[in-house]
Design a protein around this motif. Structure first.
Motif, PDB file in Angstrom:
ATOM      1  N   LYS A 277     -14.810  24.059  -3.412  1.00 22.05           N
ATOM      2  CA  LYS A 277     -15.536  23.064  -2.276  1.00 22.05           C
ATOM      3  C   LYS A 277     -16.881  23.807  -1.947  1.00 22.05           C
ATOM      4  N   GLY A 403     -18.309  12.484   4.954  1.00 25.49           N
ATOM      5  CA  GLY A 403     -17.219  13.166   4.269  1.00 25.49           C
ATOM      6  C   GLY A 403     -16.211  11.806   3.698  1.00 25.49           C
ATOM      7  N   ARG A 422      -9.840  15.581  -2.768  1.00 22.00           N
ATOM      8  CA  ARG A 422     -10.814  15.028  -1.798  1.00 22.00           C
ATOM      9  C   ARG A 422     -10.299  15.551  -0.344  1.00 22.00           C
ATOM     10  N   SER A 424     -10.299  18.713   0.114  1.00 20.28           N
ATOM     11  CA  SER A 424     -10.537  20.208   0.204  1.00 20.28           C
ATOM     12  C   SER A 424     -11.917  20.386   1.226  1.00 20.28           C
ATOM     13  N   VAL A 425     -12.476  19.106   1.921  1.00 25.40           N
ATOM     14  CA  VAL A 425     -13.487  18.988   2.911  1.00 25.40           C
ATOM     15  C   VAL A 425     -12.867  18.243   3.952  1.00 25.40           C
ATOM     16  N   ASP A 451     -15.970  10.038  -3.809  1.00 27.50           N
ATOM     17  CA  ASP A 451     -15.611  11.137  -2.750  1.00 27.50           C
ATOM     18  C   ASP A 451     -15.739  12.443  -3.786  1.00 27.50           C
ATOM     19  N   ILE A 455     -18.301  15.870  -2.880  1.00 27.25           N
ATOM     20  CA  ILE A 455     -17.753  17.219  -2.759  1.00 27.25           C
ATOM     21  C   ILE A 455     -18.589  18.301  -3.700  1.00 27.25           C
ATOM     22  N   ASP A 456     -18.941  17.801  -4.940  1.00 21.33           N
ATOM     23  CA  ASP A 456     -19.382  18.657  -5.929  1.00 21.33           C
ATOM     24  C   ASP A 456     -20.995  18.676  -5.922  1.00 21.33           C
ATOM     25  N   TRP A 458     -22.550  18.429  -2.624  1.00 22.37           N
ATOM     26  CA  TRP A 458     -23.060  18.270  -1.172  1.00 22.37           C
ATOM     27  C   TRP A 458     -23.932  19.348  -0.727  1.00 22.37           C
TER      28      TRP A 458
END
Length: 481
Positions: A277, A403, A422, A424-425, A451, A455-456, A458
């Motif tokens: 993350k 998010g 998804r 993990s944040v 999503d 995350i990847d 961000w």
């Protein structure tokens, strides 16, 4: 607290010690200025030279103070005063050592550079003031930490039940930061199970099940006597679900996460960290500040609108104003998500009768013309006003402004392993899905892909960009239902 946050906190405490030392320097100057008025009570060996704070900038004190800051940094570093997990007694002794060495360096520097304006009384006063200020600030910080303690903030699962695993768990309990907690142990076939390894939640083959049923932020493989090939399946399970990993051995398992050498203070075993993350504690603090400031200002700005909508909902059918629904947040933590109630009072009971009309191809339930929606509910849904109470969820830290949307626990139960990443944040009010079509996107896999892309990729700038993109989407009612 994650290991990344612990590193950041040590840096913050080191900077804090330096700042407090500078403040103590000025305080000592002020006290020394008052000293002549009580000179009859001061032993003669202290000296009676007056130091005026008003003349500070015109003297050599600024240069001397500037030269002492790096020396103080060295004394604090080697005395390990930045270890915020130490108890009051150990912290006091470390400050005694740091202040003592610092005073010694101060005296040596004054002799070496032939500094004549430093009196012996100032040296003694500064030493006492510096120690008192440092200790007072640290005690206050510990008090604040205890008042804000969240024992469920970072949950760790330990693989192994041998001496290394028990030692790691002991370090986590005794010397860890204030908001870490041990979920339990996972046994490994063929290795001893010590009685101190308690509770044992299952075997290493049960990792996937445990990650799906327990709230786990990090899995620690404290089994240095085993080869990494023995844990390939377990590591893949963590990788798919976006759960951080600490390894006590080198690994060649192909993972997507970022690898790093992990420095675990208080536990003497080299480990490799793998995270799935966004990292970078300064950036994450920036995200949290954006959430707090944005949600606070937002609540104040729209408070008249919130009051009006609450009144209209109450007048329509007399039911509750807010709809509180349990959702899954960070790593599956459950929390009550707030929304303005937009459906009839018995909407959940009627959901089963409408399941055959579901337009989503995954575990999510959504239909465009839902007969359960009230008149005012249709308006606040179309304008996304029903989501505004979630600003309070953001303010308390359960959600973020940006998010993945928080899913229902029943939906999470149907996730495939890779889809759990998804979680993990922290979930958000808006995200890539919302600004990419929202309800027009009916393919569940496409929704998940957006999503995971967030995350990847961000960054703080991405959050700001999504927030700006959300405004026209909401105003034009694009994709809302």
């Amino acid at each position: 607290m994650t290991r990344h946050q612990a590193v950041l906190f040590r840096q913050i405490f080191l900077l804090s010690d330096l700042f407090v030392s500078v403040v103590a320097f000025f305080a000592a100057l002020t006290l020394r200025q008052w000293l002549p008025t009580v000179s009859e009570y001061v032993p003669a060996f202290l000296g009676r030279r007056e130091v005026s704070v008003e003349l500070f900038l015109e003297s050599d004190y600024p240069k001397f103070l500037l030269g002492m800051v790096p020396l103080w940094a060295l004394t604090f570093h080697f005395s390990n005063t930045a270890d915020f997990r130490a108890g009051p007694g150990r912290t006091s002794m470390r400050y005694v050592r740091a202040v003592g060495v610092g005073l010694g360096l101060l005296v040596v520097a004054s002799f070496w550079f032939k500094v004549t304006f430093l009196s012996r009384s100032f040296v003694f006063i500064f030493g006492a003031t510096q120690f008192a200020f440092l200790l007072a600030v640290r005690v206050a910080a510990r008090a604040v930490i205890r008042r804000t303690k969240r024992v469920d903030d970072h949950r760790v699962l330990v693989v192994g039940t041998g001496a290394e695993a028990v030692a790691f768990a002991g370090s986590l309990r005794e010397r860890s930061s204030w908001n870490n907690s041990l979920v339990g142990f996972v046994s490994v076939l063929g290795l001893p199970e010590l009685t101190e390894a308690d509770p044992i939640l299952g075997q290493v083959d049960d990792i996937a099940y445990l990650l799906d049923t327990e709230v786990v932020d990090e899995v620690v493989f404290a089994v240095p006597e085993r080869s990494h090939e023995d844990f390939a399946v377990a590591l893949s399970a963590c990788d798919e679900r976006g759960v951080d990993v600490l390894l006590s051995m080198p690994t060649t398992v192909q993972l997507n996460g970022e690898m790093e050498l992990a420095n675990m203070t208080g536990f003497n075993m080299p480990m490799i960290g793998i995270t799935q993350k966004p990292t970078g504690e300064v950036r994450l603090i920036g995200k949290r500040l954006l959430d707090m400031v944005g949600s606070f200002l937002g609540i104040i700005a729209i408070s008249p609108l919130l009051g009006l909508i609450a009144l209209l909902i109450k007048l329509e059918d007399g039911g509750p104003i807010l709809f509180k629904q349990v959702r899954s947040g960070l790593q599956g933590r459950k929390f009550p998500m707030l929304k303005f109630r937009s459906m009839c009072i018995d909407a959940e009971k009627k959901k089963k009768e409408l399941m055959h009309l579901n337009e989503m191809d995954g575990p999510v339930f959504k239909i465009k013309h839902d007969p359960r929606i009230t008149k005012i509910g249709r308006f606040i849904r179309k304008t996304s006003i029903d989501e505004l109470p979630q600003l309070f969820n953001v303010l308390v830290g359960q959600m973020s402004l940006v998010g993945p949307r928080p899913p229902l626990p029943s939906e999470v139960a149907q996730y495939k392993p890779r889809q759990r990443r998804r979680l993990s944040v922290r979930p958000g009010i808006t995200g890539l899905w919302q600004v990419s079509g929202r309800s027009d996107i009916s393919d569940f896999d496409q929704w998940m892909a957006l999503d995971l892309e967030y995350i990847d990729t961000w960054s703080l700038w991405l959050d700001i960009k999504i927030l700006f993109m959300t405004v026209p989407v909401v105003l034009l009612h694009k994709g809302a239902s």
